[in-house]
Design an enzyme around this catalytic site. Structure first.
Site, PDB file in Angstrom:
ATOM      1  N   ASP A   1       0.818  -1.210   0.000  1.00  0.00           N
ATOM      2  CA  ASP A   1       0.000   0.000   0.000  1.00  0.00           C
ATOM      3  C   ASP A   1       0.856   1.265   0.000  1.00  0.00           C
ATOM      4  OD1 ASP A   1      -2.426  -1.288  -0.095  1.00  0.00           O
ATOM      5  OD2 ASP A   1      -2.806  -1.144   2.059  1.00  0.00           O
TER       6      ASP A   1
ATOM      7  N   LYS B   1      -5.490  -3.005  -7.743  1.00  0.00           N
ATOM      8  CA  LYS B   1      -6.035  -2.361  -6.540  1.00  0.00           C
ATOM      9  C   LYS B   1      -7.104  -1.365  -6.992  1.00  0.00           C
ATOM     10  CE  LYS B   1      -3.481  -4.060  -3.126  1.00  0.00           C
ATOM     11  NZ  LYS B   1      -4.010  -4.512  -1.862  1.00  0.00           N
TER      12      LYS B   1
ATOM     13  N   ARG C   1      -1.949   0.557  -9.767  1.00  0.00           N
ATOM     14  CA  ARG C   1      -1.031   1.343  -8.947  1.00  0.00           C
ATOM     15  C   ARG C   1       0.391   1.376  -9.490  1.00  0.00           C
ATOM     16  NH1 ARG C   1      -3.008   0.322  -2.833  1.00  0.00           N
ATOM     17  NH2 ARG C   1      -4.819   1.687  -2.965  1.00  0.00           N
TER      18      ARG C   1
ATOM     19  N   ARG D   1      -4.625   6.233  -2.237  1.00  0.00           N
ATOM     20  CA  ARG D   1      -3.179   6.143  -2.031  1.00  0.00           C
ATOM     21  C   ARG D   1      -2.426   7.021  -3.031  1.00  0.00           C
ATOM     22  NH1 ARG D   1      -1.792   3.498   2.817  1.00  0.00           N
ATOM     23  NH2 ARG D   1      -3.374   1.934   3.173  1.00  0.00           N
TER      24      ARG D   1
ATOM     25  N   LYS E   1     -11.623   8.026   1.683  1.00  0.00           N
ATOM     26  CA  LYS E   1     -11.779   6.581   1.875  1.00  0.00           C
ATOM     27  C   LYS E   1     -11.008   6.092   3.100  1.00  0.00           C
ATOM     28  CE  LYS E   1     -10.996   2.056  -0.053  1.00  0.00           C
ATOM     29  NZ  LYS E   1     -10.666   1.234  -1.174  1.00  0.00           N
TER      30      LYS E   1
END
Length: 167
Positions: free
Chosen positions: A52, A79, A83, A125, A150
């Site tokens: 992450d 994801k 990403r 992210r 989120k």
């Protein structure tokens, strides 16, 4: 995150220390610093257990003086966004030299970073990582900043208290 943190993300402190930062860890919090005369060093790192944090790592790696290779994370293409691909495409808009590899990313330092409007691809992210980049690169605009709600609705408020260091 302090010494008692149960989150695996606490391991990121060790990564930053390996890159040249210093860390002061107490029971309840962690302070990361780097002396201005100590360059940030790139590293080779398998991030499969802290995947992450790949967007954050990639942004930090753009500030290192040597290349950074992130491996073990090919699975993060599925994801909230791709990403790897989306992150590389957006950072390239800033002049970053970032290559998507089969299982990760290669970030090669450049002194040519500049502002750009960056899309989050609906990924909190990515949004947070781009916000961090805005601390050191002028004119970074994060499109859809609300995406951070989120996981951390107060992210932008927390970021505002960090002094920006422009290059």
């Amino acid at each position: 995150l302090g010494a008692n943190a149960l989150q695996g993300d606490a391991r990121f402190v060790d990564v930053l220390v390996e890159m040249g930062c210093t860390a002061t860890v107490s029971a309840d919090d962690t302070v990361i610093m780097r002396r201005r005369d100590t360059p940030l060093r790139g590293i080779e790192i398998d991030m499969s257990d802290i995947s992450d944090l790949v967007p954050t790592m990639a942004v930090i790696a753009t500030q290192a003086v040597t290349p950074t290779r992130i491996t073990g994370v090919g699975f993060i293409r599925k994801k909230e966004s791709d990403r790897l691909g989306d992150l590389a495409d957006e950072l390239a808009k800033t002049g970053a030299d970032i290559t998507v590899e089969a299982d990760g990313l290669l970030i090669t330092p450049t002194d040519l970073l500049h502002g750009a409007a960056l899309d989050t691809h609906h990924d909190h992210r990515l949004g947070m990582a781009f916000g961090i980049l805005g601390l050191v690169v002028d004119d970074i605009v994060v499109n859809d900043p609300g995406v951070v709600s989120k996981s951390w609705p107060a992210f932008w408020d927390a970021l505002d208290v960090i002094p920006a260091r422009r290059q």
